[in-house]
Design a protein around this motif. Structure first.
Motif, PDB file in Angstrom:
ATOM      1  N   TYR A  58       0.837  -1.211   0.000  1.00  0.00           N
ATOM      2  CA  TYR A  58       0.000   0.000   0.000  1.00  0.00           C
ATOM      3  C   TYR A  58       0.865   1.252   0.000  1.00  0.00           C
ATOM      4  N   GLU A  59       1.855   1.302   0.870  1.00  0.00           N
ATOM      5  CA  GLU A  59       2.699   2.485   0.973  1.00  0.00           C
ATOM      6  C   GLU A  59       3.482   2.728  -0.320  1.00  0.00           C
ATOM      7  N   ARG A  60       4.004   1.684  -0.907  1.00  0.00           N
ATOM      8  CA  ARG A  60       4.771   1.858  -2.142  1.00  0.00           C
ATOM      9  C   ARG A  60       3.863   2.174  -3.323  1.00  0.00           C
ATOM     10  N   LEU A  61       2.655   1.621  -3.337  1.00  0.00           N
ATOM     11  CA  LEU A  61       1.705   1.973  -4.397  1.00  0.00           C
ATOM     12  C   LEU A  61       1.396   3.467  -4.375  1.00  0.00           C
ATOM     13  N   ILE A  62       1.285   4.035  -3.191  1.00  0.00           N
ATOM     14  CA  ILE A  62       1.048   5.477  -3.076  1.00  0.00           C
ATOM     15  C   ILE A  62       2.187   6.249  -3.743  1.00  0.00           C
ATOM     16  N   LEU A  63       3.413   5.804  -3.547  1.00  0.00           N
ATOM     17  CA  LEU A  63       4.552   6.473  -4.175  1.00  0.00           C
ATOM     18  C   LEU A  63       4.486   6.369  -5.698  1.00  0.00           C
ATOM     19  N   TYR A  64       4.104   5.200  -6.206  1.00  0.00           N
ATOM     20  CA  TYR A  64       3.975   5.031  -7.653  1.00  0.00           C
ATOM     21  C   TYR A  64       2.860   5.924  -8.210  1.00  0.00           C
ATOM     22  N   ILE A  65       1.738   5.972  -7.515  1.00  0.00           N
ATOM     23  CA  ILE A  65       0.618   6.805  -7.963  1.00  0.00           C
ATOM     24  C   ILE A  65       1.022   8.276  -7.971  1.00  0.00           C
ATOM     25  N   GLN A  66       1.637   8.715  -6.884  1.00  0.00           N
ATOM     26  CA  GLN A  66       2.048  10.117  -6.794  1.00  0.00           C
ATOM     27  C   GLN A  66       3.048  10.450  -7.895  1.00  0.00           C
ATOM     28  N   ASN A  67       4.021   9.603  -8.130  1.00  0.00           N
ATOM     29  CA  ASN A  67       5.021   9.856  -9.162  1.00  0.00           C
ATOM     30  C   ASN A  67       4.380   9.899 -10.550  1.00  0.00           C
ATOM     31  N   PHE A  68       3.446   8.995 -10.821  1.00  0.00           N
ATOM     32  CA  PHE A  68       2.761   8.964 -12.110  1.00  0.00           C
ATOM     33  C   PHE A  68       1.982  10.260 -12.321  1.00  0.00           C
ATOM     34  N   GLU A  69       1.278  10.700 -11.266  1.00  0.00           N
ATOM     35  CA  GLU A  69       0.477  11.924 -11.377  1.00  0.00           C
ATOM     36  C   GLU A  69       1.338  13.168 -11.595  1.00  0.00           C
ATOM     37  N   GLU A  70       2.556  13.172 -11.078  1.00  0.00           N
ATOM     38  CA  GLU A  70       3.443  14.319 -11.281  1.00  0.00           C
ATOM     39  C   GLU A  70       3.748  14.536 -12.756  1.00  0.00           C
ATOM     40  N   GLN A  71       3.570  13.514 -13.561  1.00  0.00           N
ATOM     41  CA  GLN A  71       3.903  13.586 -14.982  1.00  0.00           C
ATOM     42  C   GLN A  71       2.669  13.783 -15.873  1.00  0.00           C
ATOM     43  N   LEU A  72       1.489  13.904 -15.289  1.00  0.00           N
ATOM     44  CA  LEU A  72       0.266  14.086 -16.064  1.00  0.00           C
ATOM     45  C   LEU A  72       0.081  15.535 -16.486  1.00  0.00           C
ATOM     46  N   ASP A  73      -0.624  15.713 -17.587  1.00  0.00           N
ATOM     47  CA  ASP A  73      -1.045  17.052 -17.995  1.00  0.00           C
ATOM     48  C   ASP A  73      -2.128  17.523 -17.043  1.00  0.00           C
ATOM     49  N   LYS A  74      -2.390  18.819 -17.037  1.00  0.00           N
ATOM     50  CA  LYS A  74      -3.375  19.376 -16.102  1.00  0.00           C
ATOM     51  C   LYS A  74      -4.788  18.853 -16.345  1.00  0.00           C
ATOM     52  N   ASP A  75      -5.065  18.362 -17.531  1.00  0.00           N
ATOM     53  CA  ASP A  75      -6.401  17.863 -17.854  1.00  0.00           C
ATOM     54  C   ASP A  75      -6.493  16.344 -17.815  1.00  0.00           C
ATOM     55  N   GLU A  76      -5.481  15.684 -17.265  1.00  0.00           N
ATOM     56  CA  GLU A  76      -5.486  14.220 -17.166  1.00  0.00           C
ATOM     57  C   GLU A  76      -5.602  13.788 -15.718  1.00  0.00           C
ATOM     58  N   GLU A  77      -6.194  12.612 -15.523  1.00  0.00           N
ATOM     59  CA  GLU A  77      -6.293  11.984 -14.210  1.00  0.00           C
ATOM     60  C   GLU A  77      -5.753  10.575 -14.308  1.00  0.00           C
ATOM     61  N   ILE A  78      -5.506  10.004 -13.155  1.00  0.00           N
ATOM     62  CA  ILE A  78      -4.980   8.649 -13.105  1.00  0.00           C
ATOM     63  C   ILE A  78      -6.135   7.648 -13.086  1.00  0.00           C
ATOM     64  N   ALA A  79      -5.940   6.549 -13.769  1.00  0.00           N
ATOM     65  CA  ALA A  79      -6.877   5.433 -13.746  1.00  0.00           C
ATOM     66  C   ALA A  79      -6.051   4.163 -13.696  1.00  0.00           C
ATOM     67  N   MET A  80      -6.712   3.071 -13.406  1.00  0.00           N
ATOM     68  CA  MET A  80      -6.035   1.794 -13.267  1.00  0.00           C
ATOM     69  C   MET A  80      -6.688   0.793 -14.197  1.00  0.00           C
ATOM     70  N   GLY A  81      -5.902   0.132 -15.020  1.00  0.00           N
ATOM     71  CA  GLY A  81      -6.419  -0.908 -15.895  1.00  0.00           C
ATOM     72  C   GLY A  81      -6.483  -2.230 -15.157  1.00  0.00           C
ATOM     73  N   MET A  82      -7.553  -2.964 -15.367  1.00  0.00           N
ATOM     74  CA  MET A  82      -7.699  -4.270 -14.727  1.00  0.00           C
ATOM     75  C   MET A  82      -6.938  -5.308 -15.548  1.00  0.00           C
ATOM     76  N   THR A  83      -6.198  -6.150 -14.871  1.00  0.00           N
ATOM     77  CA  THR A  83      -5.366  -7.109 -15.581  1.00  0.00           C
ATOM     78  C   THR A  83      -6.172  -8.237 -16.217  1.00  0.00           C
ATOM     79  N   ASP A  84      -7.389  -8.462 -15.753  1.00  0.00           N
ATOM     80  CA  ASP A  84      -8.195  -9.530 -16.351  1.00  0.00           C
ATOM     81  C   ASP A  84      -8.814  -9.104 -17.672  1.00  0.00           C
ATOM     82  N   GLY A  85      -8.792  -7.807 -17.966  1.00  0.00           N
ATOM     83  CA  GLY A  85      -9.295  -7.298 -19.228  1.00  0.00           C
ATOM     84  C   GLY A  85     -10.799  -7.101 -19.278  1.00  0.00           C
TER      85      GLY A  85
END
Length: 159
Positions: A58-85
């Motif tokens: 959980y703690e490391r996932l937060i770091l990955y999410i935060q780092n990913f969001e730092e690279q988004l454009d102002k009009d983008e949000e984070i989403a998560m793709g499901m691995t089962d498709g």
């Protein structure tokens, strides 16, 4: 025991306490990744051996999410793709864990319906995606920064 043996033993103990992570990129100018940044003090407050696999994931996932969001454009949000498709994408609105081994994600699908993914840490696979913010939203959400604020306040341990 000699001074050299004691120093070596102390160094070995210190090295075992240090976290190991690494990321290498083809582009030398690529933005720093979660593995390349120093850990926040809040994550280092308790030794990893005292954390359940779920809490540490959980703690490391937060770091990955935060780092990913730092690279988004102002009009983008984070989403998560499901691995089962089959379940599509989950626009992340929250993340949690239930020690010792469950991590959960809360959010909405692309039509705005509520979603929750509950996953065992041994099955944890997360694909982070950048999506346009929903129409009508003034600002894109940044869940990673909100999650990171809770790391040092005992919110990750259920205290």
């Amino acid at each position: 025991m000699s001074d050299e043996e004691i120093r070596t033993l102390a160094e070995a103990h210190e090295e075992s306490a240090l976290l190991r992570s690494r990321a290498v990129h083809a582009d030398p100018d690529a933005p720093a990744t979660a593995e390349q940044k120093p850990l926040p003090e809040a994550l280092c407050a308790r030794p990893t051996e005292e954390k359940s696999p779920a809490e540490w994931a959980y703690e490391r996932l937060i770091l990955y999410i935060q780092n990913f969001e730092e690279q988004l454009d102002k009009d983008e949000e984070i989403a998560m793709g499901m691995t089962d498709g089959g379940a599509g994408l989950l626009r992340i609105e929250g993340i949690g864990f239930f020690a010792p081994d469950i991590v959960s994600f809360y959010g909405r699908d692309m039509e705005g319906g509520r979603m929750q993914l509950v996953q065992h840490v041994t099955q944890l696979n997360v694909t982070l995606r950048a999506l346009p913010k929903p129409k009508g939203e003034v600002e894109a959400q940044r869940i990673g920064f909100r999650l990171a604020k809770g790391l040092g306040r005992g919110e990750t341990t259920g205290e």
